[in-house]
Design a protein around this motif. Structure first.
Motif, PDB file in Angstrom:
ATOM      1  N   THR A   1      -9.861   5.231 -11.829  1.00 23.42           N
ATOM      2  CA  THR A   1      -8.507   5.692 -11.472  1.00 23.42           C
ATOM      3  C   THR A   1      -7.694   4.526 -10.916  1.00 23.42           C
ATOM      4  O   THR A   1      -8.242   3.670 -10.214  1.00 23.42           O
ATOM      5  N   VAL A   2      -6.390   4.509 -11.241  1.00 23.19           N
ATOM      6  CA  VAL A   2      -5.519   3.464 -10.683  1.00 23.19           C
ATOM      7  C   VAL A   2      -4.281   4.121 -10.074  1.00 23.19           C
ATOM      8  O   VAL A   2      -3.673   5.003 -10.684  1.00 23.19           O
ATOM      9  N   LEU A   3      -3.924   3.668  -8.872  1.00 21.41           N
ATOM     10  CA  LEU A   3      -2.644   4.039  -8.272  1.00 21.41           C
ATOM     11  C   LEU A   3      -1.787   2.777  -8.225  1.00 21.41           C
ATOM     12  O   LEU A   3      -2.115   1.821  -7.511  1.00 21.41           O
ATOM     13  N   GLY A   4      -0.725   2.767  -9.029  1.00 23.23           N
ATOM     14  CA  GLY A   4       0.160   1.599  -9.065  1.00 23.23           C
ATOM     15  C   GLY A   4       1.535   1.993  -8.579  1.00 23.23           C
ATOM     16  O   GLY A   4       1.993   3.109  -8.839  1.00 23.23           O
ATOM     17  N   GLU A   5       2.208   1.086  -7.888  1.00 27.14           N
ATOM     18  CA  GLU A   5       3.516   1.452  -7.335  1.00 27.14           C
ATOM     19  C   GLU A   5       4.493   1.904  -8.414  1.00 27.14           C
ATOM     20  O   GLU A   5       5.205   2.883  -8.232  1.00 27.14           O
ATOM     21  N   GLU A   6       4.557   1.186  -9.520  1.00 31.74           N
ATOM     22  CA  GLU A   6       5.620   1.452 -10.496  1.00 31.74           C
ATOM     23  C   GLU A   6       5.302   2.581 -11.460  1.00 31.74           C
ATOM     24  O   GLU A   6       6.219   3.168 -12.030  1.00 31.74           O
ATOM     25  N   THR A   7       4.026   2.885 -11.676  1.00 34.12           N
ATOM     26  CA  THR A   7       3.691   3.909 -12.679  1.00 34.12           C
ATOM     27  C   THR A   7       2.890   5.076 -12.085  1.00 34.12           C
ATOM     28  O   THR A   7       2.517   5.985 -12.815  1.00 34.12           O
ATOM     29  N   GLY A   8       2.632   5.035 -10.792  1.00 36.13           N
ATOM     30  CA  GLY A   8       1.977   6.166 -10.134  1.00 36.13           C
ATOM     31  C   GLY A   8       0.488   6.252 -10.393  1.00 36.13           C
ATOM     32  O   GLY A   8      -0.180   5.246 -10.660  1.00 36.13           O
ATOM     33  N   MET A   9      -0.021   7.472 -10.357  1.00 30.09           N
ATOM     34  CA  MET A   9      -1.472   7.702 -10.431  1.00 30.09           C
ATOM     35  C   MET A   9      -1.938   7.841 -11.877  1.00 30.09           C
ATOM     36  O   MET A   9      -1.397   8.642 -12.625  1.00 30.09           O
ATOM     37  N   HIS A  10      -2.943   7.061 -12.248  1.00 34.04           N
ATOM     38  CA  HIS A  10      -3.587   7.194 -13.557  1.00 34.04           C
ATOM     39  C   HIS A  10      -4.968   7.765 -13.262  1.00 34.04           C
ATOM     40  O   HIS A  10      -5.912   7.032 -12.989  1.00 34.04           O
ATOM     41  N   GLN A  11      -5.031   9.090 -13.247  1.00 35.14           N
ATOM     42  CA  GLN A  11      -6.229   9.772 -12.739  1.00 35.14           C
ATOM     43  C   GLN A  11      -7.369   9.785 -13.760  1.00 35.14           C
ATOM     44  O   GLN A  11      -7.217  10.286 -14.857  1.00 35.14           O
ATOM     45  N   LYS A  12      -8.491   9.184 -13.384  1.00 39.96           N
ATOM     46  CA  LYS A  12      -9.704   9.275 -14.209  1.00 39.96           C
ATOM     47  C   LYS A  12     -10.842   9.633 -13.258  1.00 39.96           C
ATOM     48  O   LYS A  12     -10.735  10.603 -12.531  1.00 39.96           O
ATOM     49  N   ASP A  13     -11.907   8.818 -13.204  1.00 37.48           N
ATOM     50  CA  ASP A  13     -13.009   9.089 -12.280  1.00 37.48           C
ATOM     51  C   ASP A  13     -12.553   8.754 -10.855  1.00 37.48           C
ATOM     52  O   ASP A  13     -12.345   7.587 -10.526  1.00 37.48           O
ATOM     53  N   GLY A  14     -12.415   9.816 -10.036  1.00 36.48           N
ATOM     54  CA  GLY A  14     -11.858   9.633  -8.697  1.00 36.48           C
ATOM     55  C   GLY A  14     -12.725   8.794  -7.763  1.00 36.48           C
ATOM     56  O   GLY A  14     -12.238   8.298  -6.752  1.00 36.48           O
TER      57      GLY A  14
ATOM     58  N   HIS B   1     -13.948   5.881  -8.293  1.00 31.88           N
ATOM     59  CA  HIS B   1     -13.523   4.477  -8.397  1.00 31.88           C
ATOM     60  C   HIS B   1     -12.003   4.446  -8.405  1.00 31.88           C
ATOM     61  O   HIS B   1     -11.379   5.001  -9.306  1.00 31.88           O
ATOM     62  N   ARG B   2     -11.412   3.818  -7.406  1.00 30.19           N
ATOM     63  CA  ARG B   2      -9.954   3.836  -7.350  1.00 30.19           C
ATOM     64  C   ARG B   2      -9.380   2.456  -7.048  1.00 30.19           C
ATOM     65  O   ARG B   2      -9.839   1.776  -6.127  1.00 30.19           O
ATOM     66  N   TRP B   3      -8.379   2.073  -7.827  1.00 30.99           N
ATOM     67  CA  TRP B   3      -7.668   0.804  -7.635  1.00 30.99           C
ATOM     68  C   TRP B   3      -6.291   1.079  -7.034  1.00 30.99           C
ATOM     69  O   TRP B   3      -5.663   2.094  -7.354  1.00 30.99           O
ATOM     70  N   TYR B   4      -5.832   0.145  -6.209  1.00 32.84           N
ATOM     71  CA  TYR B   4      -4.490   0.221  -5.612  1.00 32.84           C
ATOM     72  C   TYR B   4      -3.760  -1.061  -5.987  1.00 32.84           C
ATOM     73  O   TYR B   4      -4.217  -2.159  -5.632  1.00 32.84           O
ATOM     74  N   ILE B   5      -2.630  -0.909  -6.682  1.00 33.00           N
ATOM     75  CA  ILE B   5      -1.927  -2.099  -7.187  1.00 33.00           C
ATOM     76  C   ILE B   5      -0.475  -2.097  -6.732  1.00 33.00           C
ATOM     77  O   ILE B   5       0.267  -1.144  -6.993  1.00 33.00           O
ATOM     78  N   ASP B   6      -0.092  -3.174  -6.055  1.00 30.16           N
ATOM     79  CA  ASP B   6       1.334  -3.423  -5.806  1.00 30.16           C
ATOM     80  C   ASP B   6       1.664  -4.701  -6.572  1.00 30.16           C
ATOM     81  O   ASP B   6       1.250  -5.797  -6.192  1.00 30.16           O
ATOM     82  N   PRO B   7       2.398  -4.574  -7.688  1.00 34.77           N
ATOM     83  CA  PRO B   7       2.587  -5.742  -8.571  1.00 34.77           C
ATOM     84  C   PRO B   7       3.368  -6.864  -7.890  1.00 34.77           C
ATOM     85  O   PRO B   7       3.032  -8.036  -8.057  1.00 34.77           O
ATOM     86  N   ILE B   8       4.411  -6.478  -7.154  1.00 38.97           N
ATOM     87  CA  ILE B   8       5.095  -7.458  -6.291  1.00 38.97           C
ATOM     88  C   ILE B   8       5.382  -6.752  -4.977  1.00 38.97           C
ATOM     89  O   ILE B   8       6.133  -5.773  -4.936  1.00 38.97           O
ATOM     90  N   ASP B   9       4.749  -7.212  -3.913  1.00 39.01           N
ATOM     91  CA  ASP B   9       5.031  -6.666  -2.591  1.00 39.01           C
ATOM     92  C   ASP B   9       6.022  -7.624  -1.941  1.00 39.01           C
ATOM     93  O   ASP B   9       5.690  -8.790  -1.686  1.00 39.01           O
ATOM     94  N   GLY B  10       7.238  -7.110  -1.711  1.00 40.23           N
ATOM     95  CA  GLY B  10       8.308  -7.985  -1.238  1.00 40.23           C
ATOM     96  C   GLY B  10       9.299  -8.242  -2.365  1.00 40.23           C
ATOM     97  O   GLY B  10       9.803  -9.359  -2.517  1.00 40.23           O
ATOM     98  N   THR B  11       9.591  -7.193  -3.131  1.00 43.87           N
ATOM     99  CA  THR B  11      10.512  -7.355  -4.277  1.00 43.87           C
ATOM    100  C   THR B  11      11.904  -7.806  -3.825  1.00 43.87           C
ATOM    101  O   THR B  11      12.560  -8.581  -4.517  1.00 43.87           O
ATOM    102  N   LEU B  12      12.343  -7.358  -2.643  1.00 45.98           N
ATOM    103  CA  LEU B  12      13.666  -7.801  -2.168  1.00 45.98           C
ATOM    104  C   LEU B  12      13.670  -9.312  -1.964  1.00 45.98           C
ATOM    105  O   LEU B  12      14.613 -10.006  -2.353  1.00 45.98           O
ATOM    106  N   ASN B  13      12.601  -9.859  -1.379  1.00 44.37           N
ATOM    107  CA  ASN B  13      12.499 -11.315  -1.225  1.00 44.37           C
ATOM    108  C   ASN B  13      12.471 -11.983  -2.595  1.00 44.37           C
ATOM    109  O   ASN B  13      13.143 -12.997  -2.826  1.00 44.37           O
ATOM    110  N   TYR B  14      11.680 -11.424  -3.488  1.00 47.17           N
ATOM    111  CA  TYR B  14      11.558 -11.981  -4.844  1.00 47.17           C
ATOM    112  C   TYR B  14      12.942 -12.050  -5.514  1.00 47.17           C
ATOM    113  O   TYR B  14      13.321 -13.073  -6.074  1.00 47.17           O
TER     114      TYR B  14
END
Ligand code: IPD
Ligand code: CA
Ligand code: CA
Length: 267
Positions: free
Chosen positions: A61-74, A76-89
């Protein structure tokens, strides 16, 4: 096959380079909400990381900021923030990061936070320690709040509400050496882990902002809890307190004092 720290570090370096390259061209900024932006790079980096997880760990399973929860085997879970600090970026500041964490049965196992502009890669593995560019890191040993550099952040939508961080900020500023607002919660936590700051607190973050940083701080000898002891830091809206273990109770006591004074003001 279990995910390996080296593998996640290599993904982080690849997408870090993408962030640097993509900033040279049109960012294609969209406004998700008040003070909440998304750029072409946020989307492309999340897509790359989702693809890596799906290819290597198709059941996870993956929880990503931009695309939400991709629910599979609960389990195992990944947490993804592709850019943390987008305003700075988006404004051309260097303080932004890519944050990736992996948890098994609710326990964080691996965490990577990469700041491409400074080429600083923070990583941690449960039970094995925390590192900056491969060298072990530890939280600081400063033991008095008045000698402490603290970091915080502000959610724009809370500023004029009873949950605003402003009262906490003013009061904590009186009792510490200084307070910084850097703009990437993941890096803020990594800096506590590396002993550059004694403590960090923030109200209303998300699991993808904090997952990798929580493991980093803990593996570097620090303490992380919900701001007022809330149990789950990996679900819903997250109020967080992280600090070296001596400064932690000093910050908590003061935060409780401010909360109680605030609630009598608003009741
Ligand atoms: C933000 C950053 C910032 C924090 C905000 C977050 P984003 O993440 O972590 O430091 O104050 O609350 O939303 O939106 O740039 O990924
Ligand atoms: Ca974030
Ligand atoms: Ca983000």
């Amino acid at each position: 096959m279990k995910p390996q720290l080296e593998q996640i570090k290599s993904w982080a370096r690849t997408v870090g380079q993408m962030a640097i390259e993509m900033r040279k061209e049109d960012l294609d900024i969209e406004q998700k909400g008040l003070a909440d932006l998304v750029t072409r790079a946020d989307k492309a980096i999340e897509a790359y990381l989702l693809d890596q997880v799906a290819t290597n760990f198709p059941k996870h399973t993956v929880l990503g900021e931009e695309t939400g929860m991709h629910q599979k085997d609960g389990a195992h879970r990944w947490y993804i923030d592709p850019i943390d600090g987008t305003l700075n970026y988006a404004h051309g500041l260097p303080e932004y990061s890519i944050s990736i964490a992996y948890a098994f049965e609710g326990e964080l196992q691996l965490g990577v936070i990469y700041c491409p502009e400074m080429d600083e890669l923070f990583s941690a593995e449960k039970g094995k320690g925390a590192w900056l560019n491969g060298k072990p890191i530890q939280v600081s040993k400063i033991d008095k709040l008045i000698d402490s550099l603290l970091i915080t952040g502000f959610r724009h939508s809370l500023i004029d509400t009873p949950r605003s961080n402003m009262d906490y900020f003013i009061h904590m500023a009186r009792h510490s050496q200084t307070i910084r607002r850097l703009g990437s919660a993941a890096l803020d936590l990594a800096y506590v882990a590396a002993g550059r700051a004694e403590g960090f607190w923030e109200i209303a973050l998300n699991p993808w902002d904090v997952a990798a940083g929580i493991l980093l701080v803990r593996e570097a000898g620090g303490k992380v809890e919900g701001l007022f002891g809330e149990a789950n830091l990996l679900e819903g809206s997250v109020d967080i307190l992280a600090a070296n273990p001596v400064i932690f109770p000093q910050m908590r006591d003061l935060l409780i004092e401010i909360r109680d004074a605030k609630s009598s003001k608003f009741s």
